[in-house]
Motif scaffolding. Structure first.
Motif, PDB file in Angstrom:
ATOM      1  N   LEU A 105       0.973  -1.308  -0.077  1.00 19.94           N
ATOM      2  CA  LEU A 105      -0.622   0.664  -0.120  1.00 19.94           C
ATOM      3  C   LEU A 105       0.786   1.250  -0.059  1.00 19.94           C
ATOM      4  CD1 LEU A 105      -2.584  -1.232   2.717  1.00 19.94           C
ATOM      5  CD2 LEU A 105      -3.078  -1.234   0.248  1.00 19.94           C
ATOM      6  N   ARG A 106       1.785   0.584   0.841  1.00 15.40           N
ATOM      7  CA  ARG A 106       2.914   2.501   1.114  1.00 15.40           C
ATOM      8  C   ARG A 106       3.749   2.560  -0.663  1.00 15.40           C
ATOM      9  NH1 ARG A 106       4.490   0.296   6.170  1.00 15.40           N
ATOM     10  NH2 ARG A 106       6.550  -0.628   5.266  1.00 15.40           N
ATOM     11  N   GLN A 107       4.109   1.028  -1.497  1.00 22.32           N
ATOM     12  CA  GLN A 107       4.645   1.653  -2.291  1.00 22.32           C
ATOM     13  C   GLN A 107       4.032   2.183  -3.652  1.00 22.32           C
ATOM     14  OE1 GLN A 107       6.629  -2.240  -3.145  1.00 22.32           O
ATOM     15  NE2 GLN A 107       8.193  -2.314  -2.366  1.00 22.32           N
ATOM     16  N   LEU A 115      -6.832  -2.349   0.522  1.00 20.14           N
ATOM     17  CA  LEU A 115      -7.341  -3.689   0.280  1.00 20.14           C
ATOM     18  C   LEU A 115      -8.813  -3.810   0.985  1.00 20.14           C
ATOM     19  CD1 LEU A 115      -5.495  -6.335   1.386  1.00 20.14           C
ATOM     20  CD2 LEU A 115      -5.821  -5.749   3.747  1.00 20.14           C
ATOM     21  N   LEU A 116      -9.229  -4.670  -0.053  1.00 16.44           N
ATOM     22  CA  LEU A 116     -10.387  -5.019  -0.076  1.00 16.44           C
ATOM     23  C   LEU A 116     -10.854  -6.917  -0.139  1.00 16.44           C
ATOM     24  CD1 LEU A 116     -10.971  -3.456  -3.634  1.00 16.44           C
ATOM     25  CD2 LEU A 116     -11.237  -2.206  -1.168  1.00 16.44           C
ATOM     26  N   ASN A 117     -11.755  -7.031   0.666  1.00 16.38           N
ATOM     27  CA  ASN A 117     -12.224  -8.107   0.769  1.00 16.38           C
ATOM     28  C   ASN A 117     -12.839  -8.899   0.217  1.00 16.38           C
ATOM     29  OD1 ASN A 117     -14.381  -7.148   1.904  1.00 16.38           O
ATOM     30  ND2 ASN A 117     -14.323  -7.685   3.962  1.00 16.38           N
ATOM     31  N   ARG A 118     -14.084  -9.942  -0.067  1.00 17.15           N
ATOM     32  CA  ARG A 118     -14.359 -10.604  -1.261  1.00 17.15           C
ATOM     33  C   ARG A 118     -15.484 -10.017  -1.490  1.00 17.15           C
ATOM     34  NH1 ARG A 118     -16.145 -16.527  -0.863  1.00 17.15           N
ATOM     35  NH2 ARG A 118     -18.484 -15.952  -1.142  1.00 17.15           N
ATOM     36  N   TYR A 119     -16.384  -9.178  -0.579  1.00 15.12           N
ATOM     37  CA  TYR A 119     -17.412  -8.117  -0.876  1.00 15.12           C
ATOM     38  C   TYR A 119     -16.958  -6.773  -0.902  1.00 15.12           C
ATOM     39  CZ  TYR A 119     -19.029 -12.202   1.922  1.00 15.12           C
ATOM     40  OH  TYR A 119     -19.454 -13.779   2.416  1.00 15.12           O
ATOM     41  N   TRP A 120     -16.267  -6.528  -1.398  1.00 13.40           N
ATOM     42  CA  TRP A 120     -15.723  -5.201  -1.928  1.00 13.40           C
ATOM     43  C   TRP A 120     -15.504  -4.247  -0.127  1.00 13.40           C
ATOM     44  CZ3 TRP A 120     -17.616  -7.885  -5.046  1.00 13.40           C
ATOM     45  CH2 TRP A 120     -17.405  -8.525  -6.122  1.00 13.40           C
ATOM     46  N   ASP A 121     -15.408  -4.504   1.088  1.00 12.09           N
ATOM     47  CA  ASP A 121     -14.807  -3.437   2.017  1.00 12.09           C
ATOM     48  C   ASP A 121     -14.536  -3.310   2.038  1.00 12.09           C
ATOM     49  OD1 ASP A 121     -18.196  -4.322   3.134  1.00 12.09           O
ATOM     50  OD2 ASP A 121     -16.997  -5.959   4.084  1.00 12.09           O
ATOM     51  N   ALA A 124      -8.415  -1.753   4.290  1.00 11.69           N
ATOM     52  CA  ALA A 124      -7.555  -0.686   4.272  1.00 11.69           C
ATOM     53  C   ALA A 124      -6.904  -0.095   2.998  1.00 11.69           C
ATOM     54  CB  ALA A 124      -6.081  -1.435   4.783  1.00 11.69           C
ATOM     55  N   ALA A 125      -6.027   1.386   3.338  1.00 11.35           N
ATOM     56  CA  ALA A 125      -5.861   2.253   2.512  1.00 11.35           C
ATOM     57  C   ALA A 125      -5.223   3.207   2.941  1.00 11.35           C
ATOM     58  CB  ALA A 125      -7.615   3.004   2.074  1.00 11.35           C
ATOM     59  N   ASN A 126      -4.033   3.099   1.892  1.00  7.48           N
ATOM     60  CA  ASN A 126      -2.950   4.074   1.761  1.00  7.48           C
ATOM     61  C   ASN A 126      -3.173   5.251   2.109  1.00  7.48           C
ATOM     62  OD1 ASN A 126      -3.906   4.701  -0.756  1.00  7.48           O
ATOM     63  ND2 ASN A 126      -1.847   4.300  -1.713  1.00  7.48           N
ATOM     64  N   GLY A 127      -2.828   6.529   2.418  1.00  9.98           N
ATOM     65  CA  GLY A 127      -2.550   7.455   2.109  1.00  9.98           C
ATOM     66  C   GLY A 127      -3.673   8.428   1.291  1.00  9.98           C
ATOM     67  N   LEU A 130      -7.299   7.974   0.989  1.00 18.46           N
ATOM     68  CA  LEU A 130      -7.370   9.448   1.748  1.00 18.46           C
ATOM     69  C   LEU A 130      -7.874  10.372   1.463  1.00 18.46           C
ATOM     70  CD1 LEU A 130      -6.210   7.403   5.088  1.00 18.46           C
ATOM     71  CD2 LEU A 130      -8.819   7.207   3.889  1.00 18.46           C
ATOM     72  N   ARG A 131      -6.598  11.097   0.598  1.00 21.03           N
ATOM     73  CA  ARG A 131      -6.440  11.592   0.094  1.00 21.03           C
ATOM     74  C   ARG A 131      -7.368  12.703  -0.232  1.00 21.03           C
ATOM     75  NH1 ARG A 131      -0.929  10.973   1.294  1.00 21.03           N
ATOM     76  NH2 ARG A 131      -0.794  10.400  -0.912  1.00 21.03           N
ATOM     77  N   LEU A 132      -7.635  11.507  -1.510  1.00 20.07           N
ATOM     78  CA  LEU A 132      -8.663  11.502  -2.484  1.00 20.07           C
ATOM     79  C   LEU A 132      -9.631  11.498  -2.413  1.00 20.07           C
ATOM     80  CD1 LEU A 132      -8.363  11.482  -6.461  1.00 20.07           C
ATOM     81  CD2 LEU A 132      -8.606   8.827  -5.935  1.00 20.07           C
ATOM     82  N   ASN A 133     -10.195  10.431  -1.804  1.00 15.90           N
ATOM     83  CA  ASN A 133     -11.310  10.733  -1.034  1.00 15.90           C
ATOM     84  C   ASN A 133     -11.949  12.454  -0.818  1.00 15.90           C
ATOM     85  OD1 ASN A 133     -13.477   8.387  -0.690  1.00 15.90           O
ATOM     86  ND2 ASN A 133     -13.427   9.490   0.995  1.00 15.90           N
ATOM     87  N   ARG A 134     -10.579  12.436   0.486  1.00 15.22           N
ATOM     88  CA  ARG A 134     -11.424  14.285   0.828  1.00 15.22           C
ATOM     89  C   ARG A 134     -11.547  15.099  -0.538  1.00 15.22           C
ATOM     90  NH1 ARG A 134      -7.707  12.043   4.985  1.00 15.22           N
ATOM     91  NH2 ARG A 134      -6.160  13.052   4.012  1.00 15.22           N
ATOM     92  N   PHE A 135     -10.541  14.803  -1.363  1.00  9.59           N
ATOM     93  CA  PHE A 135     -10.623  15.929  -2.212  1.00  9.59           C
ATOM     94  C   PHE A 135     -11.927  15.458  -2.891  1.00  9.59           C
ATOM     95  CE2 PHE A 135     -10.286  16.898  -7.260  1.00  9.59           C
ATOM     96  CZ  PHE A 135     -10.546  18.443  -7.068  1.00  9.59           C
ATOM     97  N   LEU A 136     -12.138  14.560  -3.730  1.00  7.21           N
ATOM     98  CA  LEU A 136     -14.032  14.553  -3.981  1.00  7.21           C
ATOM     99  C   LEU A 136     -15.279  14.920  -3.151  1.00  7.21           C
ATOM    100  CD1 LEU A 136     -12.591  11.021  -6.390  1.00  7.21           C
ATOM    101  CD2 LEU A 136     -12.482  13.581  -7.079  1.00  7.21           C
ATOM    102  N   LEU A 137     -14.824  14.042  -2.495  1.00  3.74           N
ATOM    103  CA  LEU A 137     -16.201  14.705  -1.139  1.00  3.74           C
ATOM    104  C   LEU A 137     -16.151  16.285  -0.748  1.00  3.74           C
ATOM    105  CD1 LEU A 137     -16.357  10.905   0.491  1.00  3.74           C
ATOM    106  CD2 LEU A 137     -17.649  12.052  -1.980  1.00  3.74           C
TER     107      LEU A 137
END
Length: 272
Positions: A105-107, A115-121, A124-127, A130-137
């Motif tokens: 994730l860091r690389q 990081l997703l499980n079989r239900y697309w939960d 985990a996510a890298n920084g 999170l930054r992109l999500n905050r910008f888009l929302l």
């Protein structure tokens, strides 16, 4: 000592095998050949006239390409102990795996990775994610921790996802396939029902399209505050997993499709 439920085991095994054969579109003869059994023996197993050994169940599960969780369920239905462990992330046995996941994730920085499980939960996510999500929302936190809900909820990323129809259709195809290939997975069925209940879902998306092939390369295009961002994604799975949890995890890495997207992600990563 046998319990009163023991005679029901062969019938349950037969139901499971028939469901999985139907999901994989295999005839009884096809499955028997793939599992190196006689068609008569398989017929006896499915009708409850024969009790399969652990070794035979393993061959059937392999021929049906069953996930490890479902292989355990097949063993339990036959009265055997589960074969594959299920270790929670955070358990000592998973420490090295977690280190490897964190490194991957860091690389991926400064580009998003999940990081997703079989239900697309989203486990985990890298920084960068999170930054992109905050910008888009516009600085808001997402109400969900699930990729499908992100894409389908009008209050989430759907509003800024330019090619929503393409992305949503592809994800829904994978979810339909999961439900079809795992007949006993009530959680997958509930997720499908929830996603289909969102507004604006076309009627034909409610039916599985068995002949539809997944796109070789899925791109996502976002637009917010005059900024357009274009990505393509790759999926990393864990080869020959021996643990149920690991079998159900994958990493989705996003890469920029153009220089403008790459530059924006790099700028977003710089300290203010």
């Amino acid at each position: 000592m046998q319990t009163h439920d023991a005679p029901l085991a062969p019938a349950r095994i037969g139901i499971l095998l028939r469901e999985w054969r139907a999901a994989r579109r295999l005839s009884q003869l096809d499955l028997a050949l793939d599992a190196e059994l006689s068609a008569r023996h398989l017929s006896y197993i499915e009708t409850g006239k024969a009790q399969p050994s652990r070794e035979v169940l393993g061959r059937l599960a392999q021929a049906l390409d069953m996930p490890l969780r479902e292989r355990n369920a097949l063993l339990v239905a036959a009265g055997y102990a589960p074969h594959y462990p299920e270790s929670a992330l955070g358990a000592p046995d998973m420490a090295r795996i977690e280190q490897a996941i964190a490194l991957m994730l860091r690389q991926q920085e400064p580009y998003p990775a999940f990081l997703l499980n079989r239900y697309w939960d989203i486990v985990a996510a890298n920084g960068a994610a999170l930054r992109l999500n905050r910008f888009l929302l516009d600085g808001r936190d997402s109400p969900h921790r699930n990729m499908l809900r992100h894409v389908f909820d009008p209050q989430d990323l759907r509003a800024v996802l330019v090619n929503h129809e393409e992305v949503a259709s592809d994800l829904l195809g994978h979810l339909h396939a999961l439900v079809a290939s795992s007949p006993g997975d009530a959680k997958a069925r509930a997720l499908l029902d929830e996603v289909l209940a969102y507004p604006g879902v076309p009627p034909h998306w409610r039916r599985r399209q068995p002949g539809a092939a997944p796109a070789p390369l899925l791109s996502t295009v976002f637009r917010n505050n005059g900024q357009e961002l274009r990505f393509f994604s790759t999926i990393t799975t864990f080869g020959t997993p021996r643990d149920v949890t690991l079998d159900e995890l994958h990493i989705e890495s996003c890469f920029p499709l153009d220089e403008a997207t790459a530059a924006f992600c790099q700028a977003l990563a710089r300290p203010e």
